[in-house]
Design a protein around this motif. Structure first.
Motif, PDB file in Angstrom:
ATOM      1  N   PRO A 234      -3.560  18.037   7.919  1.00  0.00           N
ATOM      2  CA  PRO A 234      -3.635  17.101   6.790  1.00  0.00           C
ATOM      3  C   PRO A 234      -5.019  17.024   6.171  1.00  0.00           C
ATOM      4  N   ARG A 235      -6.035  17.440   6.890  1.00  0.00           N
ATOM      5  CA  ARG A 235      -7.393  17.430   6.362  1.00  0.00           C
ATOM      6  C   ARG A 235      -7.619  18.567   5.377  1.00  0.00           C
ATOM      7  N   LEU A 236      -6.728  19.573   5.412  1.00  0.00           N
ATOM      8  CA  LEU A 236      -6.857  20.747   4.552  1.00  0.00           C
ATOM      9  C   LEU A 236      -5.673  20.943   3.621  1.00  0.00           C
ATOM     10  N   ALA A 237      -4.501  20.448   3.994  1.00  0.00           N
ATOM     11  CA  ALA A 237      -3.295  20.631   3.185  1.00  0.00           C
ATOM     12  C   ALA A 237      -3.421  19.874   1.866  1.00  0.00           C
ATOM     13  N   PRO A 238      -2.827  20.390   0.801  1.00  0.00           N
ATOM     14  CA  PRO A 238      -3.012  19.778  -0.517  1.00  0.00           C
ATOM     15  C   PRO A 238      -2.294  18.456  -0.669  1.00  0.00           C
ATOM     16  N   ALA A 239      -2.830  17.644  -1.568  1.00  0.00           N
ATOM     17  CA  ALA A 239      -2.234  16.336  -1.850  1.00  0.00           C
ATOM     18  C   ALA A 239      -0.801  16.464  -2.334  1.00  0.00           C
ATOM     19  N   ALA A 240      -0.433  17.628  -2.879  1.00  0.00           N
ATOM     20  CA  ALA A 240       0.933  17.831  -3.372  1.00  0.00           C
ATOM     21  C   ALA A 240       1.975  17.626  -2.283  1.00  0.00           C
ATOM     22  N   LEU A 241       1.590  17.728  -1.008  1.00  0.00           N
ATOM     23  CA  LEU A 241       2.543  17.502   0.074  1.00  0.00           C
ATOM     24  C   LEU A 241       2.977  16.043   0.163  1.00  0.00           C
ATOM     25  N   ALA A 242       2.388  15.181  -0.651  1.00  0.00           N
ATOM     26  CA  ALA A 242       2.880  13.799  -0.744  1.00  0.00           C
ATOM     27  C   ALA A 242       4.330  13.760  -1.193  1.00  0.00           C
ATOM     28  N   THR A 243       4.806  14.839  -1.811  1.00  0.00           N
ATOM     29  CA  THR A 243       6.206  14.883  -2.218  1.00  0.00           C
ATOM     30  C   THR A 243       7.147  14.876  -1.016  1.00  0.00           C
TER      31      THR A 243
ATOM     32  N   TYR B 249      -5.166   5.301  -1.069  1.00  0.00           N
ATOM     33  CA  TYR B 249      -4.131   4.278  -1.174  1.00  0.00           C
ATOM     34  C   TYR B 249      -3.974   3.427   0.079  1.00  0.00           C
ATOM     35  N   LEU B 250      -4.314   3.955   1.232  1.00  0.00           N
ATOM     36  CA  LEU B 250      -3.923   3.324   2.490  1.00  0.00           C
ATOM     37  C   LEU B 250      -5.150   2.901   3.284  1.00  0.00           C
ATOM     38  N   THR B 251      -5.186   1.633   3.674  1.00  0.00           N
ATOM     39  CA  THR B 251      -6.232   1.146   4.573  1.00  0.00           C
ATOM     40  C   THR B 251      -5.716   0.967   5.991  1.00  0.00           C
ATOM     41  N   ASP B 252      -4.416   0.783   6.148  1.00  0.00           N
ATOM     42  CA  ASP B 252      -3.816   0.599   7.467  1.00  0.00           C
ATOM     43  C   ASP B 252      -3.867   1.924   8.230  1.00  0.00           C
ATOM     44  N   PRO B 253      -4.520   1.977   9.404  1.00  0.00           N
ATOM     45  CA  PRO B 253      -4.614   3.248  10.148  1.00  0.00           C
ATOM     46  C   PRO B 253      -3.262   3.783  10.590  1.00  0.00           C
ATOM     47  N   HIS B 254      -2.285   2.902  10.790  1.00  0.00           N
ATOM     48  CA  HIS B 254      -0.951   3.377  11.173  1.00  0.00           C
ATOM     49  C   HIS B 254      -0.300   4.135  10.018  1.00  0.00           C
TER      50      HIS B 254
ATOM     51  N   GLU C 291       0.828  -1.206   0.000  1.00  0.00           N
ATOM     52  CA  GLU C 291       0.000   0.000   0.000  1.00  0.00           C
ATOM     53  C   GLU C 291       0.863   1.256   0.000  1.00  0.00           C
ATOM     54  N   TRP C 292       1.844   1.277   0.887  1.00  0.00           N
ATOM     55  CA  TRP C 292       2.719   2.441   0.950  1.00  0.00           C
ATOM     56  C   TRP C 292       3.543   2.568  -0.320  1.00  0.00           C
ATOM     57  N   SER C 293       3.968   1.453  -0.896  1.00  0.00           N
ATOM     58  CA  SER C 293       4.730   1.494  -2.149  1.00  0.00           C
ATOM     59  C   SER C 293       3.906   2.116  -3.268  1.00  0.00           C
ATOM     60  N   ALA C 294       2.616   1.747  -3.356  1.00  0.00           N
ATOM     61  CA  ALA C 294       1.751   2.331  -4.381  1.00  0.00           C
ATOM     62  C   ALA C 294       1.582   3.834  -4.141  1.00  0.00           C
ATOM     63  N   PHE C 295       1.438   4.216  -2.891  1.00  0.00           N
ATOM     64  CA  PHE C 295       1.351   5.639  -2.578  1.00  0.00           C
ATOM     65  C   PHE C 295       2.638   6.360  -2.985  1.00  0.00           C
ATOM     66  N   LEU C 296       3.798   5.781  -2.679  1.00  0.00           N
ATOM     67  CA  LEU C 296       5.065   6.419  -3.038  1.00  0.00           C
ATOM     68  C   LEU C 296       5.210   6.568  -4.552  1.00  0.00           C
ATOM     69  N   ASP C 297       4.705   5.606  -5.314  1.00  0.00           N
ATOM     70  CA  ASP C 297       4.758   5.733  -6.765  1.00  0.00           C
ATOM     71  C   ASP C 297       3.973   6.967  -7.221  1.00  0.00           C
ATOM     72  N   ARG C 298       2.810   7.185  -6.615  1.00  0.00           N
ATOM     73  CA  ARG C 298       2.022   8.384  -6.947  1.00  0.00           C
ATOM     74  C   ARG C 298       2.767   9.644  -6.502  1.00  0.00           C
ATOM     75  N   ALA C 299       3.355   9.612  -5.316  1.00  0.00           N
ATOM     76  CA  ALA C 299       4.103  10.759  -4.815  1.00  0.00           C
ATOM     77  C   ALA C 299       5.279  11.091  -5.730  1.00  0.00           C
ATOM     78  N   ALA C 300       5.928  10.056  -6.270  1.00  0.00           N
ATOM     79  CA  ALA C 300       7.047  10.291  -7.189  1.00  0.00           C
ATOM     80  C   ALA C 300       6.579  11.009  -8.444  1.00  0.00           C
TER      81      ALA C 300
END
Length: 484
Positions: A190-199, A169-174, A113-122
């Motif tokens: 995090p409820r208001l900050a933009p998704a771009a902060l995934a970088t 992307y993430l189902t694990d609450p941790h 799950e985290w790997s898929a998220f990191l791919d999007r962040a990249a």
């Protein structure tokens, strides 16, 4: 050759000074404090040493570029050590999660799950790095340029929050809680900050978390030395009270002692809100910038404990984060109903570095919790700072790190202390927050509306954090250009 005055010797101001001096300009840096470094401070007492600001370096190539552009390479000046693990996370349900210091290790430890998220962040990083982080900000026009590519817009998802992207992307609450923490890197929700902060997690985990041996305070000292080597003058204990305006442009600065220093270019490393509120005359043509700042949500602040401890803590990582049970309550206390946090996330930085301790049977901990800024909470209220310090130590104890019987001494630093030391309005660490879909694109621009006045540092574009502050200096040097 232009006469350049840099107001403030934080990392951004020093990096701008080094680049501009290397470009042939005559540069003077004026710092109100007795030492350079700004928020990258250092406290030493009884052999214990503490970095009092940032505790890790990310995007080391940014610093490599700075040193390469101004003289000897980075590796000849500073010793950067890659941290592994990068961070040890401790959750309220007893789960422990040590995040490795390499990307392969992160993917293996945090899972698919985290790997898929990191791919999007990249992909978000690929789309935004050059046109946004390394280029001058032009308000909504920057966002409009991005909108020309439907695919890029879909990647960045400016309509989505960081929390919302994590839910995809993430189902694990941790893992969701771990991702939420990255909003605090810009003092945001995090409820208001933009998704771009995934970088931010992408950069930290793909390119590594680094420590400067001897303490991060060595970084601004090295940049100051480089600026001086290139011909810049650095003057400490020299407060600036006013940016002078003549003929519709910045013309220098007025000093607290009444002196004036004329300049063709003024680069301000002070907090942007303080600049537009206090340092510019009311008649300066910056009405729109003032109004934009007035509408923005200030970033959160921080409450700090410096703990000088007897003995050593077995298995303690360089960075440890202890999460609360209810993370949303923390953000409510920061932004919706500001108050000292009842059940805060506690961040502990404990470098295993002889430079930070008097002997091998000692530790020096920098402990940080998020805090609302001074103003909504009166951090000068008698007894509040000590009471909250006791509360934070009790929270640490409940989460398995009870050091109260090991204390040699402690020093408490509140948001109002940061405001007085650095001029950060209310102690807001990053100036304005990134709360809101367009907030990151509407930060104060590096080129002010007043000709000849430029902004550098964490309260201006592209944002807070050591690499972004250093990139802001690169942008400003490009705007000013080399001497002719």
């Amino acid at each position: 050759m232009a006469r350049v005055v840099v107001v403030g010797a934080g990392l951004g101001g020093l990096a701008a000074a080094a680049r501009l001096a290397a470009g042939g300009h005559r540069v003077s840096v004026l710092e109100q404090a007795a030492e350079v470094g700004g928020k990258l401070g250092w406290v030493s007492r009884d052999g214990h040493g503490f970095d009092t600001g940032p505790s890790l370096v990310t995007l080391p190539q940014v610093f490599g570029d700075l040193f390469a552009a101004t003289g000897d390479p980075l590796d000849d000046v500073l010793d950067l050590v890659r941290l592994d693990p990068a961070v040890a996370y401790r959750f309220a349900d007893g789960t422990d999660l040590d995040v490795p210091g390499t990307l392969d290790g992160v993917r293996a430890t945090l899972g698919p799950e985290w790997s898929a998220f990191l791919d999007r962040a990249a992909e978000i990083w690929r789309v935004t790095e050059q046109p946004f982080l390394r280029s001058p900000l032009q308000g909504a026009r920057t966002l409009a340029r991005l909108a020309r590519s439907v695919a890029d817009v879909r990647t960045v998802a400016p309509w989505s929050s960081l929390r919302g992207l994590g839910v995809q992307y993430l189902t694990d609450p941790h893992l969701r809680m771990l991702l939420d923490r990255y909003a605090t890197y810009s003092g945001s929700d995090p409820r208001l900050a933009p998704a771009a902060l995934a970088t931010v997690p992408w950069v930290e985990q793909a390119l590594g978390s680094w420590y400067v041996r001897g303490g991060l305070r060595r970084l601004p000292l090295a940049v100051a030395d480089r600026a001086v080597e290139r011909g810049a003058e650095v003057r400490t204990s020299t407060p600036v009270t006013r940016v002078l305006v003549e003929g519709g442009r910045a013309a220098g600065v007025e000093l607290a002692d009444g002196g004036r220093l004329p300049a063709d270019v003024v680069v301000c490393n002070a907090d942007a809100a303080a600049l537009y509120r206090d340092l510019l005359p009311a008649v300066a043509p910056v009405r729109r910038a003032r109004a934009s700042l007035a509408r923005a949500t200030p970033s959160s602040a921080g409450f700090v404990l410096l703990l000088a401890l007897r003995g050593r803590t077995a298995g303690l990582a360089h960075h440890t984060v202890l999460f609360p049970e209810d993370y949303d309550a923390e953000f409510d206390d920061l932004f919706r109903s500001p108050r000292p946090l009842r059940d805060p996330t506690v961040y502990v930085s404990a470098p295993d570095d002889p430079a930070t301790r008097p002997d091998d049977d000692s530790e020096s901990w920098f402990v940080l919790v998020n805090a609302p800024r001074h103003g909504p909470v009166d951090w000068d209220s008698p007894g509040l700072a000590d009471a909250h310090a006791d509360h934070v130590l009790a929270v640490l104890a409940r989460r398995g790190l009870d050091v109260r019987d090991r204390l040699r001494w402690r020093e408490v630093r509140t948001p109002v202390d940061l405001e007085r030391a650095t001029g950060s309005v209310g102690g807001s660490i990053y100036g304005t927050s990134s709360n809101g879909a367009r907030a990151a694109f509407l930060r104060p621009a590096n080129a002010s509306p007043l000709p000849g006045l430029f902004l550098v540092g964490g309260s201006s574009h592209p944002g807070g954090g050591l690499p972004l502050v250093t990139l802001s200096a690169e942008v400003v040097a490009g705007l000013v250009g080399p001497a002719r």
